[in-house]
Design an enzyme around this catalytic site. Structure first.
Site, PDB file in Angstrom:
ATOM      1  N   GLY A   1       0.817  -1.212   0.000  1.00 59.90           N
ATOM      2  CA  GLY A   1       0.000   0.000   0.000  1.00 59.90           C
ATOM      3  C   GLY A   1       0.845   1.254   0.000  1.00 59.90           C
TER       4      GLY A   1
ATOM      5  N   GLY B   1      -0.450   4.336   0.105  1.00 60.20           N
ATOM      6  CA  GLY B   1      -1.230   5.455   0.627  1.00 60.20           C
ATOM      7  C   GLY B   1      -0.642   5.975   1.926  1.00 60.20           C
TER       8      GLY B   1
ATOM      9  N   LYS C   1     -13.446   0.838  17.251  1.00 58.66           N
ATOM     10  CA  LYS C   1     -12.994   1.740  16.182  1.00 58.66           C
ATOM     11  C   LYS C   1     -14.101   1.963  15.156  1.00 58.66           C
ATOM     12  CE  LYS C   1     -10.047   4.131  13.691  1.00 58.66           C
ATOM     13  NZ  LYS C   1      -8.961   3.500  12.933  1.00 58.66           N
TER      14      LYS C   1
ATOM     15  N   GLU D   1     -14.750   4.846   2.270  1.00 59.17           N
ATOM     16  CA  GLU D   1     -14.897   3.532   2.885  1.00 59.17           C
ATOM     17  C   GLU D   1     -16.257   3.383   3.578  1.00 59.17           C
ATOM     18  OE1 GLU D   1     -10.768   1.732   4.169  1.00 59.17           O
ATOM     19  OE2 GLU D   1     -10.959   3.747   5.018  1.00 59.17           O
TER      20      GLU D   1
END
Length: 303
Positions: free
Chosen positions: A7, A9, A182, A260
């Site tokens: 990844g 990002g 979370k 998301e």
């Protein structure tokens, strides 16, 4: 030991930069050749406060070769990209012992059983990070990475030994409790700040938005079967501690990127339906964000 990160990002670059300070070899696997070249040429720069750190990780294309030399792997792509990289993980990391997934939400959990040959861990990243460019990352908020075993933790890998002073890892026993806490916070802060286009702290300062927080939070707690009083205290604390920050979903909307929302509030809607629980406020914010995504896509296609 060789540590792999998938990844390019914000979170993937943050992990790569901090882990590069360890005595272990770090390999960053990205999907774009232009990013690979940028990091290979200029290095990866980490900015935190007034300090600047530049490292030179081994950067590879994810699909370019076999990565059988990787001992442990951290998958730091967005939740909606997990399914896309799963074939690469299964094919190119066949000898990797332990894999850590650090996505928002729980939607990606349904496909992780495909990796039964590995020890799978789940993580929650509480750091703030902003990707400045393909080769530069800003650490905007100090936090921790919580990690819990998910599928067959037989490898017994000690993630805490990777901790650095400003980048600690802490071990958790209960992955569901860790992720649901979370998820509850993300389900409230992310869509509301993205819709209202405000920083996190503004939700507490405005009585009308504060009321909306309460309603979305109560529904999420009921679906996730978590104690709403403690969850609410944690939510308010996060808003206060990140009052000047923009949520990841707001940044996605501002940059015309996919959000998301499916992994967060979408997961809650599916779980609520299975439990016959009414969640009108979560349904509303989900539809608004999906509509915003659709509007952005239509504008790009027509523009």
């Amino acid at each position: 030991m060789k540590i792999g990160v998938i990844g390019g990002g914000a979170i993937g670059l943050l992990f790569t930069a901090y882990l590069s300070k360890s005595p272990h070899d770090v390999v960053l696997c990205v999907r774009r050749e232009i990013q690979r070249q940028a990091i290979q040429t200029m290095g990866l720069t980490l900015n935190f406060g007034t300090s600047v750190y530049t490292c030179q990780p081994d950067v590879r294309l994810l699909s370019g070769r076999d990565h059988g030399d990787i001992d442990v792997l951290i998958v730091a792509v967005k939740s909606y990209d997990v399914e896309q990289v799963m074939p690469e993980i299964g094919e190119r990391f066949s000898r990797t012992r332990s894999i850590l997934f650090v996505q928002n939400g729980m939607q990606h959990l349904r496909i992780l059983p495909k990796l039964q040959m590995h020890s799978i861990y789940l993580g929650v990243v509480e750091h703030g990070a902003l990707k400045e460019s393909d080769h530069s990352i800003i650490h905007t908020g100090l936090g921790q990475t919580k990690i819990a075993p998910y599928l067959d933790g037989h490898s017994g890998f000690n993630w805490e030994k990777l901790s650095k002073e400003d980048f600690p890892f802490t071990y958790q026993n209960d992955w569901y409790a860790m992720l649901s806490e979370k998820l509850h916070i993300n389900a409230v802060i992310n869509p509301l700040t993205a819709i209202l286009k405000v920083n996190n702290g503004a939700l507490l300062a405005n009585p009308y938005w504060f009321y909306l927080m309460k309603q979305v939070s109560k529904e999420a707690c009921k679906v996730l079967n978590i104690e709403d009083h403690e969850a609410w205290k944690d939510l308010v604390s996060v808003c206060e501690n990140t009052s000047l920050n923009k949520s990841s979903m707001l940044r996605d909307i501002e940059n015309n990127r996919k959000t998301e929302i499916d992994a967060i509030n979408g997961f809650l809607l599916n779980a609520a339906q299975q439990k016959s629980i009414e969640v009108p406020n979560n349904q509303f914010v989900y539809q608004v964000i999906k509509g915003m995504e659709d509007h952005m896509e239509s504008r790009e296609n027509n523009g």
